[in-house]
Design a protein around this motif. Structure first.
Motif, PDB file in Angstrom:
ATOM      1  N   MET A 364     -19.798 -13.130   9.598  1.00 46.37           N
ATOM      2  CA  MET A 364     -20.700 -12.033   9.294  1.00 46.37           C
ATOM      3  C   MET A 364     -21.333 -12.203   7.913  1.00 46.37           C
ATOM      4  N   PRO A 367     -24.149  -7.122   4.478  1.00 50.24           N
ATOM      5  CA  PRO A 367     -25.451  -6.434   4.455  1.00 50.24           C
ATOM      6  C   PRO A 367     -25.731  -5.771   3.111  1.00 50.24           C
ATOM      7  N   GLU A 374     -31.282  -5.481   6.041  1.00 50.33           N
ATOM      8  CA  GLU A 374     -31.461  -5.183   7.460  1.00 50.33           C
ATOM      9  C   GLU A 374     -31.692  -6.462   8.266  1.00 50.33           C
ATOM     10  N   GLN A 377     -28.318  -7.978   8.748  1.00 48.20           N
ATOM     11  CA  GLN A 377     -27.581  -7.264   9.779  1.00 48.20           C
ATOM     12  C   GLN A 377     -28.097  -7.634  11.175  1.00 48.20           C
ATOM     13  N   ASN A 380     -26.705 -10.891  12.065  1.00 46.27           N
ATOM     14  CA  ASN A 380     -25.319 -10.762  12.512  1.00 46.27           C
ATOM     15  C   ASN A 380     -25.253 -10.337  13.987  1.00 46.27           C
TER      16      ASN A 380
END
Length: 780
Positions: A364, A367, A374, A377, A380
């Motif tokens: 991951m 963020p 964003e 994210q 991810n």
């Protein structure tokens, strides 16, 4: 900063250049259409139109007044010609589509003007020749005006088309006027001249009502009632009387009434009104054309100013944001590259059947609260979704394959039970018609078993039919033939006696059955399918050749590529593919190391070559040769005993009861015991001695030989007598199959008829071998 600037600048420059070029092109086109070419072409048109009418009038009735008018008009035409000739170079430089050719054609026609005038003055040219010349020259000039009306802007093109239609209407009126001017003098027209006049009338009315009047707008609408004016009605009435005169005339002449003055007055009035409408439409087209060109120039200036301001803003914004975003963008780029490298590896591991933990494979990105956060994210989520989707699809595919195999296995068990039941029914019934139907069901069930094996193979499994010993290739081919619907069309020819390894028998039968099925399916019902097998340097080659329609070369190439490298089949995505049998053949061939190739046949069909490698070809088992020799010796002795019987004894075949009827068959046996004459040599039987079925044999008779079940099969294909001794072969795959009772009864009846007529019961072929028995299901 540099990239946006370099990217935006060419786009802005390209757009500005395109607009500027379009403005220049439309402005140049309007100059040509309204001034440079349009006015000289229009002036030449009206001058030639007047000269055509006056020439026809002079040819009809020579007179000083008509000649003076023609001379004046010729002078006016010469001025128009002088103004038009320089347009050749201008039209070529303008490069308007079709304009240069139209101008050149018109100039070539004008080169013959003086010659035509001299011919008219000397009386060498007829009225028709003069009319054709002037009309052709006017059509060339109208081609120039039509080329000028072709514009890139849609509205301008539409309005200019109406302008060209007005020129054509004036030309049609002029044509009719020229024809009638030649006829008013003698008050008659030939049928050819009448046809020219009526064609001009029809074309004029169509253009006026269908193409000009519906497009009038603004000030032009006052001419909408031109067809209701007194001049137009007078002209129409004269044309109507002309039509009536033609209908009432016979021969090659059409007589005219004295309507010359009325026609001249109405034609000049209508022509003048049409020219007024034409000038009004010309100004309208000019306004639209120059207005559109000015609009393009305004857009060009606006886009240029806005584009330059936007370019400056892009440069400034890019310079300020580059330093802030560079580091974070590079970080995201590294993460994306990592995903790009890891995801294919995860997919490859899933395809190999390995277990993959999606959480462990995804790293991951931390963020943040801005747009780049964003984006991280979203990256991810995309990474995790891609891995989870690949895992789920792999699991679903494997689960579907397992489910497909389980369903197919269960269906195969049911098929085995059905085969057992059919076997019991075949043993129980003796009616030939019932047995024929049971044998057909048995054949269909055998084919259904092969189709179920197809599902197992497509699901990733292997066929379950296995043999413990090697089998002759001939028996393998016959077994494959028995699983084909139209098996009677297949002929088998095997050179030598090759044997196949036990591990290859089941898959090889399946492959050959699929290929034979294709050969019979894609060829005409009555054509044969030839199957040939022969040893070659690298094993054994089996050729299956049909006489169907064949395929195209590219189709052969595609099928051979599929057979050489069968893909990972997704059954759901290939549910409508008619080549599922080829997938099965490709799978089994890859597992056995077979080489399958499709080629074009000399008969026009398809020839399939199956190369069996040396690893699948084995030597004859030691136990096979003595047993086969013993069976052959038994057959030869039986035939010799029958041939030794005297012909006199062959006609006294009667049942034990002596009532002249044939003996009945005992239930559960392929052939009932019948008796023969006791005096036959080689067979001595006591009265009342039982035969092999347990029935008493009358004195002086001997039983006919009975067929032994599975005697024609190879040892490796026989079903063991002990039900518990089946080895690795599944219960549904190998079983006793009765011989066809109908075929056996037929053989029995043939032998009986031969004995009654004194023929030898063991008639041999020319090569010395005994007459073969009919094929049975045991041969499958």
């Amino acid at each position: 900063m540099i990239v946006p600037s370099v990217t935006f600048t060419p786009l802005l420059a390209s757009g500005m250049n395109q607009l500027f070029t379009q403005w220049q092109a439309e402005k140049a086109h309007m100059e040509l259409a309204t001034t440079t070419v349009g006015r000289p072409a229009a002036g030449l048109f009206f001058a030639l139109d007047q000269e055509r009418r006056l020439t026809a009038q002079v040819q009809a009735g020579p007179g000083e007044a008509a000649r003076d008018k023609l001379a004046g008009q010729r002078a006016a035409t010469d001025k128009a010609v002088s103004a038009f000739r320089p347009l050749t170079t201008l039209a070529g430089a303008a490069a308007q589509e079709g304009l240069a050719d139209a101008v050149s054609s018109t100039v070539r026609g004008l080169g013959l003007l003086d010659q035509q005038r001299r011919a008219v003055d000397a009386g060498w040219s007829s009225a028709q020749q003069a009319f054709d010349y002037y009309s052709g020259l006017l059509e060339s000039d109208l081609g120039v005006l039509t080329a000028l009306s072709n514009a890139d802007e849609g509205q301008l093109n539409t309005e200019a088309q109406t302008l060209v239609d007005l020129f054509w209407i004036i030309d049609m009126v002029g044509r009719e006027d020229a024809v009638l001017a030649h006829g008013w003098e003698d008050r008659r027209l030939t049928r050819t001249e009448y046809g020219l006049a009526t064609e001009a009338i029809g074309a004029r009315n169509h253009l006026m009502h269908a193409r000009v009047l519906p497009t009038l707008k603004g000030e032009e609408t006052r001419y909408a009632k031109l067809t209701d004016s007194q001049a137009w009605r007078t002209m129409t009435e004269v044309e109507g009387r002309l039509t009536l005169a033609a209908a009432g005339s016979t021969g090659d002449q059409v007589r005219l009434r004295d309507d010359g003055a009325a026609w001249r007055s109405s034609a000049e009035t209508v022509t003048a009104r049409l020219r007024e409408l034409l000038n009004l439409r010309f100004e309208h087209v000019r306004t639209i054309g120059y207005g559109h060109a000015d609009m393009i120039f305004t857009v060009f200036l606006s886009i240029s100013i806005v584009g330059l301001l936007a370019l400056a803003l892009v440069v400034l914004t890019s310079w300020r944001l580059t330093a802030v975003l560079r580091r974070r963008i590079l970080s995201l780029r590294q993460d994306a590259q990592e995903l790009q490298e890891r995801l294919p590896d995860v997919v490859a591991r899933l395809q190999r059947g390995e277990e993959v933990d999606a959480d462990a494979e995804v790293r991951m990105i931390q963020p943040t609260g801005d747009e780049l956060g964003e984006l991280g994210q979203a990256l991810n989520l995309a990474r995790r979704s891609a891995v989870l989707t690949a895992v789920r699809q792999a699991e679903q595919h494997r689960g579907f394959q397992r489910m497909l195999q389980r369903i197919a296995r269960r269906t195969q068990i049911l098929i085995g039970l059905q085969l057992k039941k059919l076997d019991e029914l075949e043993r129980r019934h003796e009616n030939p018609e019932v047995l024929e139907g049971l044998f057909d069901l048995d054949h269909l069930t055998a084919r259904l078993r092969r189709y179920e094996e197809n599902l197992v193979i497509l699901g990733g499994g292997q066929p379950q039919r296995r043999w413990r010993k090697p089998v002759r290739l001939l028996d393998v081919l016959r077994a494959a033939q028995s699983e084909v619907q139209d098996y009677r069309r297949i002929s088998i020819d095997v050179e030598g006696e090759p044997w196949m390894a036990e591990r290859a028998v089941g898959p090889l039968i399946h492959v050959l059955a699929e290929l034979m099925e294709n050969a019979t399916t894609f060829s005409k019902p009555l054509t044969p399918v030839e199957v040939r097998a022969a040893p070659v340097s690298r094993g054994v080659a089996v050729e299956i050749e049909d006489r169907g329609l064949g395929m195209e070369p590219e189709e052969y190439a595609a099928v051979n590529a599929l057979l050489q490298a069968p893909p990972q089949l997704d059954v759901m995505t290939h549910a409508d593919d008619v080549r599922l049998g080829l997938y099965v053949v490709g799978r089994l061939s890859a597992s056995l190391g077979l080489q399958v190739e499709l080629r074009s046949s000399a008969f026009g069909g398809t020839r399939v070559i199956v190369l069996l490698p040396e690893s699948l070809v084995v030597d004859r088992p030691p136990a096979a040769a003595p047993e086969r020799a013993a069976r052959s010796e038994e057959v030869r002795q039986e035939a010799a005993a029958v041939r030794a019987r005297p012909p006199a004894d062959a006609g006294d075949l009667r049942p034990a009861g002596g009532d002249g009827t044939l003996p009945t068959r005992a239930r559960g046996r392929a052939m009932a015991s019948i008796t023969a004459d006791a005096g036959s040599p080689g067979r001595a039987a006591d009265a009342g001695s039982p035969d092999r079925a347990g029935a008493p044999v009358p004195s002086g008779r001997r039983p006919l030989p009975q067929r032994v079940r599975q005697a024609s099969l190879a040892d490796e294909l026989k079903v063991p007598a002990d039900p518990d001794d089946r080895g690795d072969q599944e219960d549904w795959t190998a079983r006793d199959q009765p011989s066809r009772s109908s075929a056996t009864i037929g053989a029995f009846q043939r032998q009986s008829r031969k004995r009654r007529t004194g023929e030898d019961a063991s008639q041999t072929r020319p090569n010395g071998s005994p007459e073969p028995t009919p094929p049975t299901t045991e041969d499958r």
